[in-house]
Write an enzyme that holds these catalytic residues in place. Structure first.
Site, PDB file in Angstrom:
ATOM      1  N   ALA A 102       0.814  -1.210   0.000  1.00 47.31           N
ATOM      2  CA  ALA A 102       0.000   0.000   0.000  1.00 47.31           C
ATOM      3  C   ALA A 102       0.852   1.267   0.000  1.00 47.31           C
ATOM      4  O   ALA A 102       0.454   2.283  -0.569  1.00 47.31           O
ATOM      5  CB  ALA A 102      -0.939   0.003   1.194  1.00 47.31           C
ATOM      6  N   THR A 103       2.024   1.226   0.635  1.00 46.70           N
ATOM      7  CA  THR A 103       2.874   2.422   0.661  1.00 46.70           C
ATOM      8  C   THR A 103       3.268   2.832  -0.751  1.00 46.70           C
ATOM      9  O   THR A 103       3.181   4.012  -1.120  1.00 46.70           O
ATOM     10  CB  THR A 103       4.123   2.178   1.525  1.00 46.70           C
ATOM     11  N   ASN A 109      -6.295   2.943  11.091  1.00 43.86           N
ATOM     12  CA  ASN A 109      -5.542   1.773  11.547  1.00 43.86           C
ATOM     13  C   ASN A 109      -5.304   1.751  13.048  1.00 43.86           C
ATOM     14  O   ASN A 109      -5.085   0.686  13.625  1.00 43.86           O
ATOM     15  CB  ASN A 109      -4.190   1.698  10.819  1.00 43.86           C
ATOM     16  N   SER A 142      -3.747  -3.461   0.633  1.00 45.29           N
ATOM     17  CA  SER A 142      -2.567  -4.295   0.902  1.00 45.29           C
ATOM     18  C   SER A 142      -3.007  -5.723   1.183  1.00 45.29           C
ATOM     19  O   SER A 142      -3.948  -5.952   1.955  1.00 45.29           O
ATOM     20  CB  SER A 142      -1.811  -3.726   2.097  1.00 45.29           C
ATOM     21  N   HIS A 164      -1.557  -8.191   2.898  1.00 48.38           N
ATOM     22  CA  HIS A 164      -1.325  -8.799   4.210  1.00 48.38           C
ATOM     23  C   HIS A 164      -2.271  -8.286   5.286  1.00 48.38           C
ATOM     24  O   HIS A 164      -2.260  -8.774   6.416  1.00 48.38           O
ATOM     25  CB  HIS A 164       0.142  -8.645   4.650  1.00 48.38           C
ATOM     26  N   THR A 200       9.304  -7.110 -12.580  1.00 46.36           N
ATOM     27  CA  THR A 200       8.717  -8.437 -12.762  1.00 46.36           C
ATOM     28  C   THR A 200       7.761  -8.755 -11.609  1.00 46.36           C
ATOM     29  O   THR A 200       8.136  -8.664 -10.442  1.00 46.36           O
ATOM     30  CB  THR A 200       9.823  -9.506 -12.814  1.00 46.36           C
ATOM     31  N   CYS A 231       3.476   0.706  12.871  1.00 50.23           N
ATOM     32  CA  CYS A 231       4.466   1.440  12.093  1.00 50.23           C
ATOM     33  C   CYS A 231       5.187   2.497  12.922  1.00 50.23           C
ATOM     34  O   CYS A 231       6.218   3.007  12.524  1.00 50.23           O
ATOM     35  CB  CYS A 231       3.803   2.104  10.888  1.00 50.23           C
TER      36      CYS A 231
END
Length: 368
Positions: A72-73, A140, A185, A187, A223, A305
């Site tokens: 997401a960042t 969050n 995201s 995860h 990739t 974070c």
């Protein structure tokens, strides 16, 4: 270990792991192939990526495309810098991935305030000349759900794009309507780490951040990992199937935890929030000591974070808490794989550890 930190990351769904395994094969199988190669093995890997793209897109509004990113960042950086926006307005409780990126793009970024419940007012004044407004769907740290639909409509009325960080809401609640750009995201919805996505509404023109082969529609070079994409897709598909039962399970867990910790002060709205997030404070509590003493319970003193930074939570400060009060707050997060008995045991351990500090414990009740 009792895991109560679902906002930091969620357990990998067994179905997601199973979907990844064929693409982690060794030389005896073609699953390791580059999805951007033209041979048969490469085309098979590319097909798996596109299946995953469709599965992720099913969690998001119609009328847009999914760009895979490293998380997401990166998605938020692509949205903010790629849009070319020069005048930004973001909520005061955004994740650092939005706040710091917005400040880099616009040192004079306007911060939209929140009320003591942790909510941006739907009619909050938007600064004249803003060309991008960013408000997250679910916070969050305190779990509040923002009025993003109305905010998006008001941003559009002023000619601005609307960006929504939907990391905590994706797969759990309906996608934010009327947004132009949505970051998610894997995860945080029971998928693997290392992959996320930016949803881009049709007609929105972005410039790439990463230059090279232009693999993701010219917007993101590099990739792709078929394994990560497949895991992300499987996790997204499972969320779509289990959304109602997941929500019912989380609501039950919320009631148990809230009852057991009755009297602790809730941070953020009690109604406009995702119930998988329980952020509480208790006067006089030494949270650092609490974390140390509850070694078999994984929970947070705030956003993962910012843990260990020593800085007071900007989210808790934004809702009016003093620096002292912010340091008495804990965050419990639970979800699909949290068992009732584990939650009960974890909460009991937290209560016992808090009591051992000599803190005056408020009335509580046994979970039921």
């Amino acid at each position: 270990m009792i895991y109560l930190d679902y906002q930091a990351t969620t357990p990998l769904a067994p179905e997601a792991r199973e979907a990844m395994m064929p693409w982690l094969a060794g030389p005896e199988a073609p699953g390791f192939a580059n999805p951007h190669s033209p041979h048969r093995a490469g085309r098979a890997a590319a097909a798996a990526v596109e299946v995953a793209r469709e599965q992720v897109a099913a969690l998001l509004p119609a009328g847009g495309r999914v760009i895979f990113t490293s998380g997401a960042t990166e998605a938020l950086n692509l949205a903010i810098f790629g849009s070319g926006a020069r005048r930004l307005a973001v909520s005061a409780i955004e994740h650092a991935a939005v706040l710091d990126t917005a400040r880099a793009a616009d040192p004079g970024v306007a911060l939209l305030p929140v009320d003591p419940q942790g909510l941006v007012a739907a009619d909050v004044p938007l600064p004249a000349g803003a060309d991008l407004v960013a408000v997250m769907q679910v916070n969050n740290e305190i779990g509040t759900i923002q009025p993003v639909a109305e905010l998006a409509r008001r941003a559009h009325a002023q000619g601005a794009l609307f960006l929504c960080d939907a990391v905590q809401g994706a797969g759990k609640i309906a996608p934010p309507p009327d947004a132009d750009l949505i970051a998610i995201s894997a995860h945080k919805l029971y998928g693997p780490k290392g992959i996320g996505a930016l949803w881009v509404r049709d007609g929105i023109d972005l410039k790439p951040l990463i230059h090279g082969g232009g693999q993701e529609g010219g917007l993101r070079s590099g990739t792709l990992s078929p394994a990560l994409c497949a895991g992300f897709g499987a996790a997204a598909a499972l969320c779509a199937t289990l959304r109602e039962s997941d929500a019912a399970h989380v609501d039950n867990l919320w009631k148990r935890a809230r009852g057991a910790l009755a009297g602790w002060t809730l941070n953020g709205s009690a109604t406009a929030r995702w119930h998988g997030n329980l952020n509480l404070r208790l006067a006089g509590l030494d949270v650092a000591r609490l974390l140390s003493e509850c070694r078999n319970v994984a929970f947070s003193a705030g956003s993962a974070c910012a843990s260990g930074s020593g800085r007071p939570s900007h989210v808790l400060r934004a809702i009016g808490l003093s620096d002292r009060d912010t340091k008495t707050a804990i965050r419990l997060g639970f979800g699909r794989y949290t068992r009732e008995e584990d939650l009960d045991e974890g909460v009991a351990a937290i209560i016992a550890a808090a009591g051992s500090q000599g803190v005056a414990l408020p009335w509580s009740e046994s979970p039921s």
